[in-house]
Design an enzyme around this catalytic site. Structure first.
Site, mmCIF file in Angstrom:
data_model
loop_
_atom_site.group_PDB
_atom_site.id
_atom_site.type_symbol
_atom_site.label_atom_id
_atom_site.label_comp_id
_atom_site.label_asym_id
_atom_site.label_seq_id
_atom_site.Cartn_x
_atom_site.Cartn_y
_atom_site.Cartn_z
ATOM 1 N N HIS A 59 0.808 -1.223 0.000
ATOM 2 C CA HIS A 59 0.000 0.000 0.000
ATOM 3 C C HIS A 59 0.841 1.272 0.000
ATOM 4 O O HIS A 59 0.398 2.304 -0.507
ATOM 5 C CB HIS A 59 -0.995 -0.004 1.170
ATOM 6 C CG HIS A 59 -0.402 0.288 2.510
ATOM 7 N ND1 HIS A 59 0.159 -0.691 3.307
ATOM 8 C CD2 HIS A 59 -0.278 1.452 3.204
ATOM 9 C CE1 HIS A 59 0.573 -0.144 4.434
ATOM 10 N NE2 HIS A 59 0.338 1.146 4.393
ATOM 11 N N ASP A 60 2.043 1.232 0.544
ATOM 12 C CA ASP A 60 2.891 2.428 0.606
ATOM 13 C C ASP A 60 4.065 2.369 -0.373
ATOM 14 O O ASP A 60 5.040 3.106 -0.201
ATOM 15 C CB ASP A 60 3.424 2.632 2.028
ATOM 16 C CG ASP A 60 2.483 3.456 2.894
ATOM 17 O OD1 ASP A 60 1.598 4.135 2.339
ATOM 18 O OD2 ASP A 60 2.643 3.434 4.120
ATOM 19 N N LYS A 63 5.920 5.444 -1.700
ATOM 20 C CA LYS A 63 6.868 6.236 -0.907
ATOM 21 C C LYS A 63 8.305 6.034 -1.370
ATOM 22 O O LYS A 63 9.194 6.792 -0.971
ATOM 23 C CB LYS A 63 6.722 5.907 0.579
ATOM 24 C CG LYS A 63 5.434 6.486 1.151
ATOM 25 C CD LYS A 63 5.280 6.216 2.639
ATOM 26 C CE LYS A 63 3.991 6.851 3.153
ATOM 27 N NZ LYS A 63 3.753 6.555 4.582
ATOM 28 N N HIS A 88 2.160 10.002 -2.829
ATOM 29 C CA HIS A 88 2.648 8.627 -2.797
ATOM 30 C C HIS A 88 1.574 7.627 -3.212
ATOM 31 O O HIS A 88 1.891 6.565 -3.754
ATOM 32 C CB HIS A 88 3.208 8.276 -1.406
ATOM 33 C CG HIS A 88 2.190 7.897 -0.388
ATOM 34 N ND1 HIS A 88 1.548 8.822 0.396
ATOM 35 C CD2 HIS A 88 1.690 6.687 -0.009
ATOM 36 C CE1 HIS A 88 0.710 8.216 1.218
ATOM 37 N NE2 HIS A 88 0.768 6.914 0.996
ATOM 38 N N HIS A 115 -5.990 6.084 0.939
ATOM 39 C CA HIS A 115 -6.146 7.236 1.833
ATOM 40 C C HIS A 115 -7.465 7.967 1.593
ATOM 41 O O HIS A 115 -7.631 9.106 2.034
ATOM 42 C CB HIS A 115 -4.971 8.199 1.687
ATOM 43 C CG HIS A 115 -3.763 7.789 2.466
ATOM 44 N ND1 HIS A 115 -3.741 7.747 3.845
ATOM 45 C CD2 HIS A 115 -2.531 7.383 2.059
ATOM 46 C CE1 HIS A 115 -2.549 7.338 4.253
ATOM 47 N NE2 HIS A 115 -1.801 7.109 3.194
#
Length: 216
Positions: A59-60, A63, A88, A115
């Site tokens: 999910h990240d 970044k 991101h 998000h």
């Protein structure tokens, strides 16, 4: 069932994350554990849980495209930095869409939306309600929960209670499923052994190291 391509891509990308930021990889691993635990309590099973873990584990990934000066800032981000950090989600979707694999393209959609909030206050598109994919809603709550429970250089970890609850949003599994309150979700997460197990195997973000990590 996950494709072999999806599994291989995830393993490679997680390896890159581990080299760039072990804390980021540990956070994703905990969020994956929590997402599966919550998904089970909401009635998901089998391939749905397998895919949920897969998506949460990436999910990240966006970044990786965020500069160290922002990703590793030891204090709160200023408004300009925060706008950059919000990218991101889009960066992650762009990374995962560089394949013809259907599983990875669906994962990209979830990463893009992780998000977004039920009330429309999230980013990047301000989606609301059932316009947000179910997996993205589950990952979102677990992501916020893990971030609130971790130690950061500018805040102490929140304890389970009203302050933590008020910082999370309710999620919804769709028109055919009952609304699940924030309190129910948090009690479910707190009641599982998953968070305690995650602390024992991936403790760096929660147990108070001072390595900076700025973004929620």
């Amino acid at each position: 069932m996950l494709s072999s391509t999806a599994i291989s891509v995830r393993v490679c990308l997680n390896a890159v994350e581990g080299l760039r930021s072990p804390r980021l990889l540990n956070h994703e691993s905990r969020v994956a554990d929590l997402s599966v635990a919550l998904g089970e309590r909401m009635g998901l099973a089998g391939g749905h849980l397998q895919f949920l873990r897969h998506a949460a584990s990436l999910h990240d990934i966006g970044k990786l495209a965020i500069p160290d000066s922002i990703l590793g800032k030891p204090s709160r981000l200023d408004p300009e930095e925060w706008l950059h950090m919000q990218q991101h989600a889009d960066f992650g979707a762009q990374i995962l869409r560089n394949t013809d694999d259907a599983t990875m393209r669906h994962t990209a959609d979830i990463v893009l939306q992780h998000h977004e909030f039920w009330d429309g206050s999230g980013y990047p598109a301000g989606l609301r309600g059932d316009a947000i994919l179910r997996e993205a809603r589950i990952i979102n709550l677990c992501d916020v929960y893990d971030a609130l429970r971790e130690h950061r250089s500018y805040k102490a970890p929140f304890r389970m209670g009203r302050r933590c609850e008020s910082s999370c949003k309710a999620i919804h599994l769709g028109d055919r499923a009952p609304r699940v309150s924030t309190q129910t979700c948090l009690l479910s997460l707190n009641a599982t052994t998953t968070f305690s197990a995650a602390l024992s195997t991936r403790p760096d973000e929660v147990l108070g190291t001072e390595t900076p990590y700025s973004a929620l």
